[in-house]
Design an enzyme around this catalytic site. Structure first.
Site, PDB file in Angstrom:
ATOM      1  N   ALA A 212       0.828  -1.279  -0.266  1.00 33.14           N
ATOM      2  CA  ALA A 212       0.721   0.098  -0.055  1.00 33.14           C
ATOM      3  C   ALA A 212       1.014   1.049   0.015  1.00 33.14           C
ATOM      4  CB  ALA A 212      -1.393   0.045   1.366  1.00 33.14           C
ATOM      5  N   ASN A 213       0.435   1.958  -0.543  1.00 31.53           N
ATOM      6  CA  ASN A 213       0.497   4.209   0.205  1.00 31.53           C
ATOM      7  C   ASN A 213       0.331   4.402   1.613  1.00 31.53           C
ATOM      8  OD1 ASN A 213       2.296   2.881  -2.705  1.00 31.53           O
ATOM      9  ND2 ASN A 213       1.188   5.442  -3.394  1.00 31.53           N
TER      10      ASN A 213
END
Ligand code: CTP
Length: 404
Positions: A212-213
């Protein structure tokens, strides 16, 4: 005058602050509003319908099962014919009823039957205000679109008690009501459709792990809410975040970039697209069906990555491209060069560029300092909170659309 000629249904609930509602009636009438009072049984323990009627200059509604009241106006008409409803004081009890859709007296029935804007001025003991049940109810009501003014902090009627729970002064209620009306009149994006992406995407490695970011979703959600406040019909496509859904938007919750793209495309056509999501650039080419186990002696697994679709770029070059396409550029170096390149590459009209170096505290924080990059140049916006950035951007979009 914003309140001139407006019909305000004033619901007075049972609390010591009810005495201030008498002054509120005067202040509203001074500004040219018509005040239709509804009193709960509790309110009548503190102030009399006679006093309220003398100030409002009309009938005071108190009973749900009053034959005369029902024949005369009826609770549905009471609920619908007002321009706005003000609840002052809004007690913990009345808010609990509203949050749960209870309708066992005239005030709660009117509140359940109305489709008008509702402004609540809570008043209660600080312990009641901070009680988890009240916190839940207030959050639910805010999500339902109820507006709040106050409560204020200070001395309570109970001796020696202080904290947050006092009803704000009548003039503050008047100001909040005026703000509500001027907002309602200010809808430059009425009839426009907007798509906003927000939050991160989660790209599964296996059923328990993902790539994920970093993104809280705060800025994207704030922009969706700001566009909706200006009257746009907003679809907000969000990855997994821990903040609540904004009011007044159509929510689509997704996990992966591919799902986000599909949701965005199915929301087309639109006039506006604002792509704020921190989309993971890569996904795991084939995510494991079962949890990947650590096998002693085998070392870590190798992940093979595939590139995710670029949602902004897809929308920016789409046959049904919205008139205004906005992207974000979160950079840690050579901000403007990168943002300008992104503008061209992704087919955007604006890139909102911000420096997300860890020392700025922007990632996950509530403030943002952005630069708006367009073909006309670069504008530096001062350090603002994310809601203010959202409002300013929404206004700018409305101006652009008006010109286009
Ligand atoms: N974006 C998107 N889909 C992606 C990646 C990015 O829609 N798969 C959008 C973001 O929502 C944002 C803008 O593109 O509006 C900029 O994202 P960023 O990740 O900074 O751009 P990149 O193209 O990844 O550029 P770089 O790798 O140079 O940072």
């Amino acid at each position: 005058m914003a309140l001139g000629g407006k019909r305000i249904l004033l619901i007075i609930a049972g609390g010591i602050a009810a005495y201030k509602s008498l002054d509120l009636i005067r202040r509203l009438k001074e500004r040219g509003a018509e005040v239709v009072p509804v009193m709960t049984a509790g309110a009548q323990q503190f102030i009399t319908p006679l006093a309220v009627g003398a100030l409002s200059g009309g009938h005071v509604f108190t009973e749900i099962f009053s034959r005369e009241d029902e024949q005369d106006v009826g609770h549905i008409r009471l609920a619908r014919e007002a321009d706005a409803i003000v609840i002052a004081p809004a007690t913990a009890d009345l808010m609990a009823k509203m949050a749960n859709g209870l309708a066992d007296d005239l005030a709660s029935t009117v509140l359940l039957a109305t489709d008008r804007p509702v402004l609540a001025a809570p008043a209660m003991n600080p312990k009641m205000w901070s009680h988890p049940a009240t916190r839940r109810n207030v959050a639910t009501l805010a999500k339902d679109g109820i507006r709040f003014v106050g409560p204020a902090a200070g001395e309570m009627a109970e001796r020696g008690e202080a904290g947050t729970g006092r009803m704000v002064e009548p003039l503050e209620i008047v100001a909040a009501l005026e703000a509500l009306f001027s907002e309602a009149a200010d809808k430059p994006l009425a009839g426009r459709r907007a798509i906003v992406t927000s939050g991160p995407t989660h790209e599964p490695i296996d059923p328990v792990r993902y790539i994920a970011n970093r993104s809280s979703g705060r800025q994207g959600h704030a922009i969706a809410a700001a566009l909706a406040r200006l009257g746009a019909d907003v679809t907000l496509v969000s990855g997994p975040v821990s903040i609540p859904d904004p009011t007044g938007v159509t929510m689509v919750h997704v996990e992966r970039a591919e799902e986000m793209l599909a949701a965005v495309l199915s929301a087309l056509p639109a006039d506006i697209a604002v792509m704020v999501a921190a989309v993971a650039d890569w996904r795991v080419a084939t995510s494991a069906e079962e949890k990947i186990k650590k096998t002693p002696g085998e070392g870590p697994p190798t992940l093979s990555l595939a590139e995710n679709p670029d949602i902004l770029s897809t929308v920016g070059h789409h046959a049904e491209r919205p008139r205004i396409v906005v992207g974000f550029a979160a950079e840690t170096q050579t901000l403007i060069e990168n943002a300008t390149r992104k503008l061209e590459r992704k087919g955007a009209d604006f890139i909102v560029a911000n420096d997300v170096s860890p020392e700025t505290g922007i990632m996950g924080g509530t403030r943002n300092e952005v630069r708006l990059v367009s073909r006309d140049g670069v504008e530096d916006w001062p350090d603002m909170d994310k809601d203010a950035v959202a409002d300013k951007l929404a206004r700018r979009i409305a101006e652009m659309l008006a010109k286009a």
